[in-house]
Structures are given as C-alpha cells and as structure tokens.
Design a protein around this motif. Structure first.
Motif: not given
Length: 489
Positions: A223-231, A253-267
């Motif tokens: 869950q943490a990987d999905d929520r926070f480790l986004n491009s 080429q290498l980091l272009g496919p990195w997943r983008k999050s739909e929403e940044i989790v606020p602090t």
C-alpha cells in the motif's frame, strides 16, 4: 542495457546484508535528530547572491510528472543522482513506525548492488528516510550513468515485495534495531519527542522500533509503495559529468514508464494532544545526565523558520553563559522544522547534582528571550556561526542539490530568497518568535540514573519516572473494610 558479468549470489555471507542495512539505518537516525535541521536549513547559507544564482539548476519534467534538476559538469568523471520522494516516515501507520524505512531497505535488497557502487565505481548507494521524505543517493562513474539509472529503475519500478523478501529484510531490520546500542543522547532525544507529541507521527522514531517493525506486513508495504513511490511525487537531481542530451534520453527510456499517481497524498494528521508538563525521568545508566526542554515549533514553510534558527543559536549562547559547567559540556538549541510544525529543543549533558539548576537556568533563558531583545553582538555571532556551518556542508558536491530538493519538498521559493530572509532577522523578530513559541507548553526530560535524579528534583519540580507506577497518596488509599460487629445469631 546490462551490467558486466557479475555474480549475484554466493559471494558474501548474510551478514553483508546486515552491514548495508546498518549504514542505511544510521543515515535514517541521523536525519531524525540534529542532521535534519542542517539539511532543512541549507538554503539559508549566507553566500553571495551571485554564487547561489550561478548554481541554479536547469529544470525539466518527464511526461509522467517526474521533475528533473540538472547540475551538469560535462567532463567530470563522477556523477551523483539524488531522487527525493516527497513522503516519509510521517506516513507510517499507527503502531508500525519504521514502515517507510523498511520500504527503503527493500528498494535495493541485494548486497551485490551495493558492492557494484562501492567496489567497482568507488561510489556509494544509500537510502535515507526522514519524517517528510525518502532520498536515494547514488554516486558513481559518469561513464556508467546508464547502468546507475537502470539500478534506480529496478528499485523504484520493480520493487521486490515477495513474501520471502519482505520477511528476510524485515527480520534484518528488527535484528539491527535490537543489536544497535542506543546512547543516552538518543534516549533523551526520543523521550522528549514522545513527550511533546505523544502518538503524533513526529513522536515516533523514523527508523522504527523492533516491536513496531515486526507488525509491518507485506500488505502495508504494498500500500505504501502504491501511495507514495510515484513519479509525480518525486524530484530527481543529476550532478556531474553527463550531457543533458544523454541524460534526457536515458531518463525517458528507463524512468518514463514509472507509474504516475492520480492524487498526491497530503500530509494531514490529527493534532497532538496537550503534553504532560511534569518533568519526565528516564532511567539510563551513565556518568552524566541528558537534559532536554522542548516546545512546539514552526513548519518548514513558515516565514518564521529562518528566524527560529537564529533564535535557537542565541538561546544556546545565553544558556552556556549561565553556568561555568555548561560552558564545558555539550550544549545545543535547535529548531526542527517539518512539513507540519516541528519542535524547538534545548539540550545539554550535566551532572545529577546540578540538573535542577541547569533546568532552572534554561527556563530563565526562555523567559529572557521573550522579554529581552537580542543584542547586535548576539545576532552577529549567531548568523556567522550558522553561515560557517552550512557553508561547510555545501562544499560537498553531493549537497549542491539539497536546497533545491528541499524547495520542491516544502514548496519553497528559490534558495537565494531565503538568504535575504536570514540576513534581515532583527532583534524584534527574535523576541516576537520567542513569544510565539514559548507562550505554549514547555516539556522537559532528564535521562540518567533515576534515584539521584528524583532526589535532585524533589521539592523543586513535579516529575514522573518512566515505567514507574507512583505510590498512592494517603487520600488515594482504598477505604478499610469495616469490621463485622454483628453478634452471631
């Protein structure tokens, strides 16, 4: 793109992994104490405005939202990559401190990956986790730039979260936490944070505790990987000997496919409860007593943050001047600032016989800062010391990007604007911020042998001993059961 032929298993015993994790752990711990203040304050170095402007990076952004900062030096044999994930240990789940630190361990779990940087490239690879961020630092040879980015890609896009790997790395971190000796200084720092914040995220150690890390399961990490480790929740700085054209081609080429999050989790978190004002005694054997006082401070984006740095240094100097003993002991005052309001902390190593006087003197200093403006000499000394310390940090090429990464993490203006704010601090600013911070609750902790500390504080301060159940007062004793006076029938 592939590495040169290299053994990936069997070369080192399991303890090699523990050693690499220990390096990451130390970075995390350093960051949660005083080092965090230095990194957060780098933007305030009183360097000439022209020098800072000349170091301004070129900015780019990939289609997936990854922000890029280029500090390029074509021809340099070395290259440094610093990836800042703008979410950190503040997002650890309740009762599971160390979750983000454990996720950082899992990015590069193979010891041979670390060996590639240290042995073949003469560089390093580490992951540092603070309350506000996770920073991956990769130092290597410029001619291996593509390989370095590929290692980064594998870590953040193909993170190994299999049940077996999670168990292996979690057990390693638990062992490390249990085996690492905690100094009285660290005990006091952790105790004052917990006293001030309670169960608020800043009251928990970013590195975690053995009990909390044991509760982190694979689902939490996924869950943490999905929520926070986004491009689009990250900024990558590239420093050194590559051209922009080469770097952009590789990164697309290498980091272009990195997943983008739909929403940044606020602090955003529930505010901490009011702290207990009694002095907390923590029983720790040792030749000296670690004394701490703290009040809730300012956030990193607060316009009073640069003033709080100068205020802390003036407070330290005034406290040192109150006693010949303090002038010979380690004494500090610091302003720890995060995305949310942090803490203003004063600390010293003292003798148990003088702890009461040292605590009283610290409170007198706090009162004086609210009523007596700082003198021009005090201000000049504080600013000069801050400038010298932070300038030393900036002489390291790896630190070149830190002010700019902080600007992205904390949504700040350019670093050179902060320099003007530091130079403009006045005595009235110091007095105003002192009244803002110190009119709140002040908490205190003493870490040492409890028996002499109780004797030293008795009659002067209300206190409690950590883990000790106080004896009931006469008014709290349960009523005596009345005697049965009835005659037997």
């Amino acid at each position: 793109m592939h590495f040169k032929s290299k053994r990936l298993t069997g070369k080192h015993p399991a303890s090699k992994m523990f050693s690499s994790l220990k390096l990451a752990m130390k970075s995390s711990l350093r960051l949660c104490a005083f080092a965090g203040t230095i990194l957060l304050g780098i933007a305030l170095v009183a360097q000439p405005l022209r020098a800072q402007t000349s170091n301004a990076p070129e900015r780019e952004q990939l289609l997936n939202g990854l922000r890029l900062l280029f500090f390029l030096k074509p021809g340099s044999p070395e290259v440094v990559l610093k990836l800042r994930i703008n979410s950190g240990a503040a997002f650890d789940l309740a009762g599971k401190s160390g979750e983000m630190a454990l996720l950082g361990d899992l990015l590069f779990p193979d010891p041979t990956t670390l060996d590639y940087f240290t042995e073949e490239m003469g560089g390093r690879l580490d992951v540092a986790v603070t309350y506000d961020s996770m920073t991956i630092t990769m130092v290597g040879k410029a001619d291996q730039f593509e390989h370095i980015v590929e290692v980064l890609r594998n870590g953040i896009i193909s993170t190994q979260l299999s049940p077996e790997m999670v168990t292996k790395i979690r057990d390693a971190r638990i062992k490390l936490l249990r085996d690492t000796k905690i100094s009285p200084t660290e005990v006091a720092d952790r105790a004052i944070a917990a006293r001030l914040y309670g169960d608020f995220p800043y009251g928990r150690p970013a590195a975690g505790s053995p009990e909390d890390v044991a509760r982190v399961d694979r689902a939490d990490l996924m869950q943490a990987d999905d929520r926070f480790l986004n491009s689009n929740n990250a900024t990558l700085a590239i420093i050194g000997g590559v051209t922009k054209q080469r770097a952009m081609r590789t990164l697309r080429q290498l980091l272009g496919p990195w997943r983008k999050s739909e929403e940044i989790v606020p602090t955003t978190f529930r505010q901490p409860n009011p702290p207990d004002t009694r002095t907390l005694i923590v029983n720790v054997p040792g030749p000296t007593v670690e004394l701490r006082l703290a009040a809730r401070g300012v956030s990193r984006t607060d316009t009073d943050f640069p003033i709080s740095l100068v205020l802390a240094r003036v407070a330290q100097h005034r406290w040192e001047a109150t006693s010949p003993e303090l002038s010979k002991q380690p004494v500090f005052a610091r302003s720890d600032a995060y995305v949310l309001p942090g803490a203003f902390v004063m600390g010293a190593a003292v003798k148990d016989l003088t702890v009461s006087d040292s605590l009283a003197n610290a409170k007198k200093v706090i009162a004086s800062l609210m009523t007596t403006p700082a003198t021009p000499a005090e201000l000049d000394r504080a600013k000069n010391e801050l400038s010298a310390e932070l300038s030393t940090v900036l002489t390291n090429p790896e630190a070149l990007a830190d002010p700019w990464l902080d600007a992205d993490t904390y949504r700040l203006s350019a670093p050179q604007d902060q320099i003007a704010l530091l130079r403009a601090v006045t005595p009235s600013d110091i007095q105003r911020v002192a009244n803002r911070l110190f009119n709140k609750t002040i908490v205190s902790v003493v870490a040492g042998e409890s028996a002499p500390l109780k004797a030293a504080l008795q009659g002067r301060y209300q206190y409690e001993v950590l883990g000790e159940i106080p004896a009931p007062t006469p008014s709290q004793k349960p009523p005596t059961k009345p005697a049965n006076n009835r005659n037997p029938g």
